[in-house]
Design a protein around this motif. Structure first.
Motif, PDB file in Angstrom:
ATOM      1  N   TYR A 108     111.467  97.552  -4.750  1.00 54.96           N
ATOM      2  CA  TYR A 108     112.687  97.722  -3.973  1.00 54.96           C
ATOM      3  C   TYR A 108     112.682  99.006  -3.165  1.00 54.96           C
ATOM      4  N   PHE A 109     112.123 100.046  -3.733  1.00 55.75           N
ATOM      5  CA  PHE A 109     112.064 101.310  -2.986  1.00 55.75           C
ATOM      6  C   PHE A 109     110.816 102.073  -3.398  1.00 55.75           C
ATOM      7  N   ASP A 110     109.959 102.338  -2.411  1.00 59.03           N
ATOM      8  CA  ASP A 110     108.695 103.015  -2.697  1.00 59.03           C
ATOM      9  C   ASP A 110     108.664 104.474  -2.233  1.00 59.03           C
ATOM     10  N   GLY A 111     109.817 105.000  -1.792  1.00 55.61           N
ATOM     11  CA  GLY A 111     109.890 106.398  -1.402  1.00 55.61           C
ATOM     12  C   GLY A 111     109.560 106.669   0.055  1.00 55.61           C
ATOM     13  N   THR A 112     109.288 105.631   0.848  1.00 56.05           N
ATOM     14  CA  THR A 112     108.949 105.815   2.259  1.00 56.05           C
ATOM     15  C   THR A 112     110.131 105.405   3.143  1.00 56.05           C
ATOM     16  N   LYS A 113     110.004 105.696   4.456  1.00 52.76           N
ATOM     17  CA  LYS A 113     111.039 105.249   5.395  1.00 52.76           C
ATOM     18  C   LYS A 113     111.118 103.727   5.430  1.00 52.76           C
ATOM     19  N   ALA A 114     109.955 103.069   5.378  1.00 52.60           N
ATOM     20  CA  ALA A 114     109.944 101.601   5.338  1.00 52.60           C
ATOM     21  C   ALA A 114     110.598 101.112   4.046  1.00 52.60           C
ATOM     22  N   GLY A 115     110.442 101.897   2.986  1.00 52.85           N
ATOM     23  CA  GLY A 115     111.067 101.550   1.712  1.00 52.85           C
ATOM     24  C   GLY A 115     112.583 101.551   1.791  1.00 52.85           C
ATOM     25  N   VAL A 116     113.141 102.408   2.643  1.00 51.33           N
ATOM     26  CA  VAL A 116     114.590 102.444   2.838  1.00 51.33           C
ATOM     27  C   VAL A 116     115.054 101.117   3.441  1.00 51.33           C
ATOM     28  N   GLU A 117     114.293 100.610   4.407  1.00 49.77           N
ATOM     29  CA  GLU A 117     114.647  99.324   5.025  1.00 49.77           C
ATOM     30  C   GLU A 117     114.557  98.196   3.994  1.00 49.77           C
ATOM     31  N   ASN A 118     113.522  98.231   3.155  1.00 48.20           N
ATOM     32  CA  ASN A 118     113.372  97.215   2.114  1.00 48.20           C
ATOM     33  C   ASN A 118     114.517  97.309   1.112  1.00 48.20           C
ATOM     34  N   LEU A 119     114.882  98.529   0.728  1.00 52.23           N
ATOM     35  CA  LEU A 119     116.002  98.712  -0.202  1.00 52.23           C
ATOM     36  C   LEU A 119     117.289  98.145   0.396  1.00 52.23           C
ATOM     37  N   ASP A 120     117.503  98.379   1.674  1.00 48.35           N
ATOM     38  CA  ASP A 120     118.687  97.848   2.355  1.00 48.35           C
ATOM     39  C   ASP A 120     118.684  96.321   2.311  1.00 48.35           C
ATOM     40  N   ARG A 121     117.559  95.716   2.651  1.00 50.06           N
ATOM     41  CA  ARG A 121     117.436  94.254   2.648  1.00 50.06           C
ATOM     42  C   ARG A 121     117.640  93.691   1.235  1.00 50.06           C
ATOM     43  N   GLN A 122     117.017  94.319   0.248  1.00 50.47           N
ATOM     44  CA  GLN A 122     117.143  93.845  -1.128  1.00 50.47           C
ATOM     45  C   GLN A 122     118.576  94.012  -1.652  1.00 50.47           C
ATOM     46  N   ILE A 169     129.403  96.205  -6.493  1.00 50.08           N
ATOM     47  CA  ILE A 169     129.813  97.598  -6.246  1.00 50.08           C
ATOM     48  C   ILE A 169     128.581  98.504  -6.221  1.00 50.08           C
ATOM     49  N   LEU A 170     127.635  98.276  -7.121  1.00 49.56           N
ATOM     50  CA  LEU A 170     126.407  99.070  -7.166  1.00 49.56           C
ATOM     51  C   LEU A 170     125.614  98.919  -5.868  1.00 49.56           C
ATOM     52  N   GLN A 171     125.468  97.702  -5.374  1.00 55.24           N
ATOM     53  CA  GLN A 171     124.708  97.479  -4.134  1.00 55.24           C
ATOM     54  C   GLN A 171     125.417  98.089  -2.934  1.00 55.24           C
ATOM     55  N   ARG A 172     126.730  98.011  -2.896  1.00 59.68           N
ATOM     56  CA  ARG A 172     127.465  98.644  -1.796  1.00 59.68           C
ATOM     57  C   ARG A 172     127.292 100.167  -1.854  1.00 59.68           C
ATOM     58  N   HIS A 173     127.267 100.696  -3.058  1.00 59.59           N
ATOM     59  CA  HIS A 173     127.054 102.138  -3.233  1.00 59.59           C
ATOM     60  C   HIS A 173     125.665 102.530  -2.723  1.00 59.59           C
ATOM     61  N   HIS A 174     124.657 101.703  -3.015  1.00 61.92           N
ATOM     62  CA  HIS A 174     123.310 101.959  -2.482  1.00 61.92           C
ATOM     63  C   HIS A 174     123.339 101.990  -0.959  1.00 61.92           C
ATOM     64  N   ARG A 175     124.006 100.998  -0.352  1.00 62.58           N
ATOM     65  CA  ARG A 175     124.029 100.938   1.113  1.00 62.58           C
ATOM     66  C   ARG A 175     124.828 102.064   1.727  1.00 62.58           C
ATOM     67  N   MET A 176     125.851 102.530   1.033  1.00 61.11           N
ATOM     68  CA  MET A 176     126.586 103.697   1.514  1.00 61.11           C
ATOM     69  C   MET A 176     125.626 104.887   1.628  1.00 61.11           C
ATOM     70  N   ARG A 177     124.806 105.058   0.626  1.00 62.70           N
ATOM     71  CA  ARG A 177     123.840 106.164   0.622  1.00 62.70           C
ATOM     72  C   ARG A 177     122.764 105.952   1.688  1.00 62.70           C
ATOM     73  N   ILE A 178     122.371 104.705   1.906  1.00 63.44           N
ATOM     74  CA  ILE A 178     121.394 104.398   2.960  1.00 63.44           C
ATOM     75  C   ILE A 178     121.985 104.722   4.325  1.00 63.44           C
ATOM     76  N   GLN A 179     123.256 104.390   4.530  1.00 67.61           N
ATOM     77  CA  GLN A 179     123.917 104.709   5.801  1.00 67.61           C
ATOM     78  C   GLN A 179     123.914 106.215   6.055  1.00 67.61           C
ATOM     79  N   VAL A 180     124.195 106.993   5.024  1.00 63.71           N
ATOM     80  CA  VAL A 180     124.180 108.451   5.169  1.00 63.71           C
ATOM     81  C   VAL A 180     122.775 108.918   5.531  1.00 63.71           C
ATOM     82  N   TYR A 181     121.777 108.397   4.855  1.00 63.28           N
ATOM     83  CA  TYR A 181     120.384 108.758   5.136  1.00 63.28           C
ATOM     84  C   TYR A 181     120.034 108.456   6.589  1.00 63.28           C
ATOM     85  N   ARG A 182     120.398 107.268   7.050  1.00 67.00           N
ATOM     86  CA  ARG A 182     120.080 106.887   8.432  1.00 67.00           C
ATOM     87  C   ARG A 182     120.752 107.824   9.428  1.00 67.00           C
ATOM     88  N   ARG A 183     122.001 108.168   9.173  1.00 67.74           N
ATOM     89  CA  ARG A 183     122.710 109.055  10.100  1.00 67.74           C
ATOM     90  C   ARG A 183     122.093 110.440  10.110  1.00 67.74           C
TER      91      ARG A 183
END
Length: 193
Positions: A108-122, A169-183
């Motif tokens: 789900y997440f391998d620590g790379t930028k591409a991993g962030v996209e995979n985490l978002d999709r998953q 709720i957990l997945q939405r929390h993950h995506r909230m953090r992904i949104q912050v990372y992207r910004r």
């Protein structure tokens, strides 16, 4: 790939049939030990959630919802709900059991930028896979309570909250953090939630 999709689709169809049979076959108060009420509630949750899990493994079901649905608009509210329901304890329980293996987490997440996209999709796949079961099991639970199978309905509803609402709720929390990372790192903007 076609064989896998076919088998997963057939499994999903089978569980639709089984879920329907179980949801409509329970009428009135059951004169059975309490643990059978719990077992029936667990089976209802497994069958209905399985319908969408198998479909999600076979197809990109998360794309059925618009992009706007997956965007977290009220991060402060989400954080309050996350804390109030102690979702972090649920997350830690998952990490201690199902997600203990680093290889499993790495899918789900391998620590790379591409991993962030995979985490978002998953996270979208996972949330969608719990969202519809949450709605259907809630309706089934209400029906069971109305027809007099009170214990099965209440147990099914409680299990539904833990195994479907908490993951959402957990997945939405993950995506909230992904949104912050992207910004912060992809758009060059910095701000804190």
């Amino acid at each position: 790939m076609i064989v896998k999709k076919t088998l997963l689709s057939l499994a999903s169809i089978f569980l639709i049939y089984q879920s329907y049979q179980m949801a409509t076959g329970i009428d009135g108060s059951l004169d059975v030990p309490w643990w059978l009420h719990v077992l029936l509630a667990v089976m209802i949750n497994l069958f209905v959630t399985g319908v969408f899990a198998f479909a999600g493994f076979a197809f990109s079901t998360q794309k059925l919802l618009p992009e706007a649905y997956y965007r977290v608009r009220k991060p402060r509210t989400l954080k309050k709900v996350y804390r109030a329901l102690s979702v972090d304890k649920f997350r830690k329980a998952l990490l201690a059991t199902f997600w203990r293996s680093p290889q499993q987490r790495g899918k789900y997440f391998d620590g790379t930028k591409a991993g962030v996209e995979n985490l978002d999709r998953q996270s979208r796949k996972s949330e969608f896979g719990h969202l519809l079961p949450l709605a259907f099991i809630t309706l089934i639970s209400i029906r069971l309570i109305i027809v007099g199978a009170f214990a099965v309905g209440i147990f099914a509803l409680l299990i539904n909250v833990v195994f479907n609402l908490y993951p959402i709720i957990l997945q939405r929390h993950h995506r909230m953090r992904i949104q912050v990372y992207r910004r912060r790192y992809l758009d060059g903007k910095t701000f804190d939630l």
